[in-house]
Design an enzyme around this catalytic site. Structure first.
Site, mmCIF file in Angstrom:
data_model
loop_
_atom_site.group_PDB
_atom_site.id
_atom_site.type_symbol
_atom_site.label_atom_id
_atom_site.label_comp_id
_atom_site.label_asym_id
_atom_site.label_seq_id
_atom_site.Cartn_x
_atom_site.Cartn_y
_atom_site.Cartn_z
ATOM 1 C CE LYS A 114 -4.418 -1.433 1.812
ATOM 2 N NZ LYS A 114 -5.501 -1.215 2.668
ATOM 3 C CE LYS A 198 -6.005 -7.380 -1.818
ATOM 4 N NZ LYS A 198 -5.858 -6.981 -0.732
ATOM 5 C CE LYS A 201 -13.097 -2.773 0.595
ATOM 6 N NZ LYS A 201 -12.738 -2.451 1.993
HETATM 7 P P1 TYM Z 1 -10.761 -4.830 3.906
HETATM 8 O O1 TYM Z 1 -11.686 -3.920 4.123
HETATM 9 O O2 TYM Z 1 -9.699 -4.591 3.176
HETATM 10 O O3 TYM Z 1 -11.498 -6.325 3.330
HETATM 11 C C1 TYM Z 1 -12.819 -6.762 4.186
HETATM 12 C C2 TYM Z 1 -12.587 -8.357 3.966
HETATM 13 O O4 TYM Z 1 -12.684 -8.729 2.541
HETATM 14 C C3 TYM Z 1 -11.516 -9.705 2.329
HETATM 15 N N1 TYM Z 1 -10.868 -9.562 0.904
HETATM 16 C C4 TYM Z 1 -10.784 -10.352 0.233
HETATM 17 N N2 TYM Z 1 -10.914 -11.912 0.036
HETATM 18 C C5 TYM Z 1 -10.846 -12.463 -0.976
HETATM 19 N N3 TYM Z 1 -10.337 -11.881 -2.326
HETATM 20 C C6 TYM Z 1 -10.277 -10.683 -2.275
HETATM 21 N N4 TYM Z 1 -9.850 -10.264 -3.484
HETATM 22 C C7 TYM Z 1 -10.401 -9.868 -1.176
HETATM 23 N N5 TYM Z 1 -10.414 -8.566 -0.995
HETATM 24 C C8 TYM Z 1 -10.459 -8.381 0.259
HETATM 25 C C9 TYM Z 1 -10.434 -9.134 3.465
HETATM 26 O O5 TYM Z 1 -9.638 -10.488 3.799
HETATM 27 C C10 TYM Z 1 -11.275 -8.825 4.614
HETATM 28 O O6 TYM Z 1 -11.488 -10.148 5.440
HETATM 29 N N6 TYM Z 1 -7.741 -4.967 7.876
HETATM 30 C C11 TYM Z 1 -8.997 -5.461 7.618
HETATM 31 C C12 TYM Z 1 -10.323 -5.060 8.409
HETATM 32 C C13 TYM Z 1 -10.205 -5.159 9.610
HETATM 33 C C14 TYM Z 1 -10.409 -6.264 10.143
HETATM 34 C C15 TYM Z 1 -10.213 -6.063 11.867
HETATM 35 C C16 TYM Z 1 -10.659 -7.984 10.097
HETATM 36 C C17 TYM Z 1 -9.916 -4.373 10.512
HETATM 37 N N7 TYM Z 1 -9.866 -4.930 11.985
HETATM 38 C C18 TYM Z 1 -10.263 -7.053 12.772
HETATM 39 C C19 TYM Z 1 -10.660 -8.669 11.074
HETATM 40 C C20 TYM Z 1 -10.429 -8.636 12.236
HETATM 41 C C21 TYM Z 1 -9.351 -5.022 6.095
HETATM 42 O O7 TYM Z 1 -8.570 -3.957 5.581
HETATM 43 O O8 TYM Z 1 -10.261 -5.470 5.243
#
Ligand code: TYM
Length: 333
Positions: A114, A198, A201
């Site tokens: 990032k 991947k 968003k």
């Molecule tokens: P975020 O918002 O980027 O993504 C949300 C969830 O979607 C999953 N994900 C994917 N899974 C499969 N293929 C993809 N291309 C893909 N893109 C995203 C992510 O793995 C995630 O599960 N840091 C985290 C949010 C967070 C969190 C937490 C998660 C903050 N605190 C505590 C678990 C526990 C994040 O940025 O997810």
């Protein structure tokens, strides 16, 4: 014993099929099992680690709640809340950042990706982001965390932070080390433009992903334009290793039809992509279109969404503030 489930999603807009198959669909299954106590968090503090437009952020918070509910999370069964409204998250993130080591954070691959080439210009928040994530998880004595593959390393860091805190302050088992729940085969959905990247968003081209708000025609069009190779579909799983785009589309089809890769391959071996893509479009439209229609409907009823967050914030605050009091005592405040 009940499983305590916690997970978070950033309200950064464009929630997509990867978020759904990698995470949100699992949230729904876990929510439906009465043996689980589930908490799902809209992580707006994480969102501001990169610059956000305040108006847009607010609207994305509601859209994320609407997406949870439209996908099938029942706010009566699970707690849905907003990270910034439970101040324990920021406070405990600070305390844990005094426990976590620079060396651990330096290894985080997501920060490297990032931040890009110009690390010096990345925010400190982006760097220490996994520590805030550890606070999110540890505040609720979480036992299991459903996430996509990209969050695995952050969960390992969370386990290390929990263990170091327990050791440093001699409070055995105070923080529970959580287990990741990662659906191995479908935990990394790839971009429709490049099977090695991947689905994300933030990718500029909207054609690279299926958004959960896309309508039927948009879904069909994006699948039609999705990158593939020129060969027909393979007859053996091993052949997929050199064909990332084919592997991704077959994976999405398998996930949505609850089939194994092998079963999908048996069904389509030797056929061309245009035929496969028609079938894929049908299953994606079947799954996503009702969600997208429901999201739009829920967004018309802001009061309902506000009430979900208000109730969820209260419940989360109650649990988290008790944990913070214990942490204060342990640390010596
Ligand atoms: P975020 O918002 O980027 O993504 C949300 C969830 O979607 C999953 N994900 C994917 N899974 C499969 N293929 C993809 N291309 C893909 N893109 C995203 C992510 O793995 C995630 O599960 N840091 C985290 C949010 C967070 C969190 C937490 C998660 C903050 N605190 C505590 C678990 C526990 C994040 O940025 O997810």
């Amino acid at each position: 014993m009940k499983k305590k489930i916690f997970s978070g999603v950033q309200p950064t807009g464009n929630l997509h099929l990867g978020n759904y198959l990698g995470a949100i669909k699992n949230f729904v299954d876990l929510n439906n099992d009465t043996q689980n106590e589930c908490i799902f968090c809209v992580v707006d503090l994480h969102a501001i680690t990169v610059s956000q437009n305040p108006k847009q952020l607010k609207s994305n918070i509601y859209e994320t709640v609407a997406t949870f509910v439209a996908s099938g999370i029942d706010p009566q069964k699970s707690t849905i809340f907003n990270q910034s409204q439970v101040s324990a998250h920021s406070e405990v993130a600070w305390i844990l950042s005094c426990v976590a080591r620079m060396g651990w954070l330096n290894r985080m691959t997501q920060f490297k990706e990032k931040a890009g080439k110009d690390k010096e210009k990345a925010s400190i928040g982006l760097y220490s982001y996994p520590v805030l994530m550890a606070a999110d998880i540890l505040l609720y004595d979480t036992t299991h965390v459903p996430v996509g593959e990209d969050q695995k390393q952050h969960l390992e860091l969370c386990r290390d932070v929990a263990q170091k805190f327990n050791n440093d302050f001699e409070v055995k088992d105070f923080f529970k080390a959580p287990e990741p729940l990662i659906k191995k085969e479908f935990s990394r959905i790839m971009s429709f433009k490049d099977g090695l990247k991947k689905m994300s968003k933030s990718e500029v081209s909207d054609l690279s992903r299926i958004n959960l708000t896309d309508d039927k025609d948009q879904i069909i069009n994006k699948i039609k334009k999705a990158k593939t190779d020129t060969l027909p579909l393979p007859s053996k799983i091993e052949e997929l290793e050199k064909r990332p785009e084919a592997k991704n589309l077959i994976g999405i089809y398998s996930s949505l039809t609850n089939n194994t890769f092998q079963k999908t391959i048996d069904e389509f071996a030797g056929k061309n992509f245009s035929e496969f893509k028609n079938n894929l479009s049908d299953v994606v439209v079947n799954e996503i279109n009702p969600i997208s229609l429901k999201i739009k409907e829920l967004l018309e009823d802001k009061d309902f969404l506000k009430k979900i967050l208000k109730d969820g914030n209260e419940k989360a605050n109650e649990i988290a503030s008790k944990k913070v009091k214990e942490i204060h005592k342990i640390v010596g405040f």
